[in-house]
Design a protein around this motif. Structure first.
Motif, PDB file in Angstrom:
ATOM      1  N   CYS A  34       0.667  -0.888   0.447  1.00  0.00           N
ATOM      2  CA  CYS A  34      -0.391   0.510   0.176  1.00  0.00           C
ATOM      3  C   CYS A  34       1.088   1.499  -0.335  1.00  0.00           C
ATOM      4  O   CYS A  34       2.405   1.281   0.591  1.00  0.00           O
ATOM      5  CB  CYS A  34      -0.845  -0.326   1.714  1.00  0.00           C
ATOM      6  SG  CYS A  34      -1.467   2.044   1.444  1.00  0.00           S
ATOM      7  N   VAL A  35       0.656   2.119  -1.028  1.00  0.00           N
ATOM      8  CA  VAL A  35       1.991   3.545  -1.078  1.00  0.00           C
ATOM      9  C   VAL A  35       0.630   4.300  -0.681  1.00  0.00           C
ATOM     10  O   VAL A  35      -0.062   4.803  -1.381  1.00  0.00           O
ATOM     11  CB  VAL A  35       2.220   3.326  -2.373  1.00  0.00           C
ATOM     12  CG1 VAL A  35       3.001   4.764  -2.730  1.00  0.00           C
ATOM     13  CG2 VAL A  35       2.907   2.395  -2.999  1.00  0.00           C
ATOM     14  N   VAL A  55      -9.184  -4.596   1.965  1.00  0.00           N
ATOM     15  CA  VAL A  55      -7.906  -4.922   1.090  1.00  0.00           C
ATOM     16  C   VAL A  55      -6.908  -5.939   2.179  1.00  0.00           C
ATOM     17  O   VAL A  55      -6.372  -7.401   1.772  1.00  0.00           O
ATOM     18  CB  VAL A  55      -7.896  -4.404   0.260  1.00  0.00           C
ATOM     19  CG1 VAL A  55      -6.265  -4.971  -0.134  1.00  0.00           C
ATOM     20  CG2 VAL A  55      -8.688  -4.404  -1.419  1.00  0.00           C
ATOM     21  N   ARG A  56      -6.629  -4.829   2.996  1.00  0.00           N
ATOM     22  CA  ARG A  56      -5.558  -5.045   3.822  1.00  0.00           C
ATOM     23  C   ARG A  56      -6.057  -6.907   4.791  1.00  0.00           C
ATOM     24  O   ARG A  56      -5.627  -7.978   4.848  1.00  0.00           O
ATOM     25  CB  ARG A  56      -5.413  -4.266   5.168  1.00  0.00           C
ATOM     26  CG  ARG A  56      -3.888  -5.204   5.696  1.00  0.00           C
ATOM     27  CD  ARG A  56      -3.846  -3.771   6.305  1.00  0.00           C
ATOM     28  NE  ARG A  56      -4.415  -3.538   7.307  1.00  0.00           N
ATOM     29  CZ  ARG A  56      -4.613  -4.897   8.742  1.00  0.00           C
ATOM     30  NH1 ARG A  56      -3.897  -5.580   8.192  1.00  0.00           N
ATOM     31  NH2 ARG A  56      -5.759  -4.897   8.885  1.00  0.00           N
ATOM     32  N   VAL A  67       2.915  -4.639   3.095  1.00  0.00           N
ATOM     33  CA  VAL A  67       4.002  -3.395   3.503  1.00  0.00           C
ATOM     34  C   VAL A  67       3.004  -2.010   3.546  1.00  0.00           C
ATOM     35  O   VAL A  67       2.231  -2.185   2.067  1.00  0.00           O
ATOM     36  CB  VAL A  67       5.077  -3.643   3.178  1.00  0.00           C
ATOM     37  CG1 VAL A  67       5.788  -2.287   2.375  1.00  0.00           C
ATOM     38  CG2 VAL A  67       5.592  -4.261   3.089  1.00  0.00           C
ATOM     39  N   ALA A  68       3.248  -1.410   4.241  1.00  0.00           N
ATOM     40  CA  ALA A  68       3.254   0.281   3.817  1.00  0.00           C
ATOM     41  C   ALA A  68       3.786   1.063   3.473  1.00  0.00           C
ATOM     42  O   ALA A  68       4.934   1.157   3.372  1.00  0.00           O
ATOM     43  CB  ALA A  68       2.608   1.001   4.500  1.00  0.00           C
ATOM     44  N   ILE A  69       4.498   2.004   2.618  1.00  0.00           N
ATOM     45  CA  ILE A  69       5.118   2.589   1.773  1.00  0.00           C
ATOM     46  C   ILE A  69       4.682   4.169   2.103  1.00  0.00           C
ATOM     47  O   ILE A  69       4.133   4.150   0.659  1.00  0.00           O
ATOM     48  CB  ILE A  69       5.377   3.020   0.740  1.00  0.00           C
ATOM     49  CG1 ILE A  69       5.985   0.934   0.093  1.00  0.00           C
ATOM     50  CG2 ILE A  69       6.848   3.542   0.281  1.00  0.00           C
ATOM     51  CD1 ILE A  69       7.206   0.758   1.163  1.00  0.00           C
ATOM     52  N   LEU A  70       5.229   4.780   2.773  1.00  0.00           N
ATOM     53  CA  LEU A  70       4.979   6.177   3.533  1.00  0.00           C
ATOM     54  C   LEU A  70       5.885   6.955   2.146  1.00  0.00           C
ATOM     55  O   LEU A  70       7.269   7.325   2.443  1.00  0.00           O
ATOM     56  CB  LEU A  70       4.943   6.890   4.412  1.00  0.00           C
ATOM     57  CG  LEU A  70       4.265   8.305   4.592  1.00  0.00           C
ATOM     58  CD1 LEU A  70       3.200   7.969   4.928  1.00  0.00           C
ATOM     59  CD2 LEU A  70       4.919   8.076   5.947  1.00  0.00           C
ATOM     60  N   THR A  71       5.596   7.196   0.810  1.00  0.00           N
ATOM     61  CA  THR A  71       6.406   8.429  -0.173  1.00  0.00           C
ATOM     62  C   THR A  71       6.089  10.080   0.856  1.00  0.00           C
ATOM     63  O   THR A  71       5.282  10.646   1.113  1.00  0.00           O
ATOM     64  CB  THR A  71       5.482   8.545  -1.018  1.00  0.00           C
ATOM     65  OG1 THR A  71       4.395   9.041  -1.073  1.00  0.00           O
ATOM     66  CG2 THR A  71       5.735   6.708  -1.534  1.00  0.00           C
TER      67      THR A  71
END
Length: 149
Positions: A34-35, A55-56, A67-71
Motif C-alpha cells: 500500500c503506497v 483489501v488488507r 507493507v505500507a510505503i509512506l512516500t
C-alpha cells in the motif's frame, strides 16, 4: 487465492471466464504493498480507508504479507527536506506512520518512509538507503511467502 479484482465495478466471480480456480504460485499475489503519500495521508477519505482496510484484511486472511510505503516524506516534512537523515527523528512522520498503523491496521514494523526522486539529476545514498530498505523487505516477505507455500 489467485484471483484479482481489477475493476471495482465488475468483480470477478467463480463463474467468470477469467477466474483461475487452480492458480499456480506464479499466479498468486505474494505481497500486498500500500503506497500512501505523506502529504495527503491527512485527507484520506473514509471510503478509501475502508477499501484499503478491506483489501488488507482479505490479504491477511489469505496469509499474504503486507507493507505500507509512506512516500514524499521530504515534501511533507521540512525537517526531512533539509536533511533526509532526520527521517526517524521527525515527529510529523512518526505521527503519519502511527496514523497508517491505526487507520489501515498495518503493523508499524511494516511501514517504510521513502523520499521520491522527482527533480534530482543524481542519486543520493541516504535516499537510496530508504528505498532499498523498503524493497528488500518486500522481496524478503515475498520469498518467505513462496517458501511457505
Amino acid at each position: 487465492m489467485g484471483h484479482i479484482e481489477f475493476n471495482p465495478l465488475s468483480k470477478i466471480t467463480e463463474d467468470d471466464n477469467y477466474y483461475n480456480k487452480d492458480p499456480t504460485l506464479k499466479d498468486q499475489v505474494h505481497v500486498l504493498v500500500c503506497v500512501v503519500s505523506a502529504e495527503t495521508s491527512n485527507i484520506l477519505s473514509n471510503e478509501y480507508v475502508k477499501k484499503m482496510r478491506d483489501v488488507r484484511l482479505a490479504a491477511r486472511d489469505m496469509g499474504i504479507p503486507e507493507v505500507a510505503i509512506l512516500t514524499k516524506i521530504d515534501e511533507a516534512c521540512p525537517e526531512v527536506k533539509k536533511d533526509i537523515k532526520n527521517v526517524y527523528k521527525s515527529k510529523y512522520l512518526k505521527k503519519q506512520m502511527e496514523k497508517i498503523k491505526v487507520v489501515l491496521g498495518t503493523p508499524e514494523k511494516s511501514i517504510f518512509p521513502v523520499k521520491n526522486y522527482h527533480s534530482e539529476i543524481d542519486t543520493d545514498d541516504d535516499t537510496d538507503t530508504l528505498i532499498l530498505s523498503a524493497l528488500r523487505r518486500i522481496i524478503n516477505l515475498g520469498e518467505d511467502f513462496v517458501n511457505d507455500q
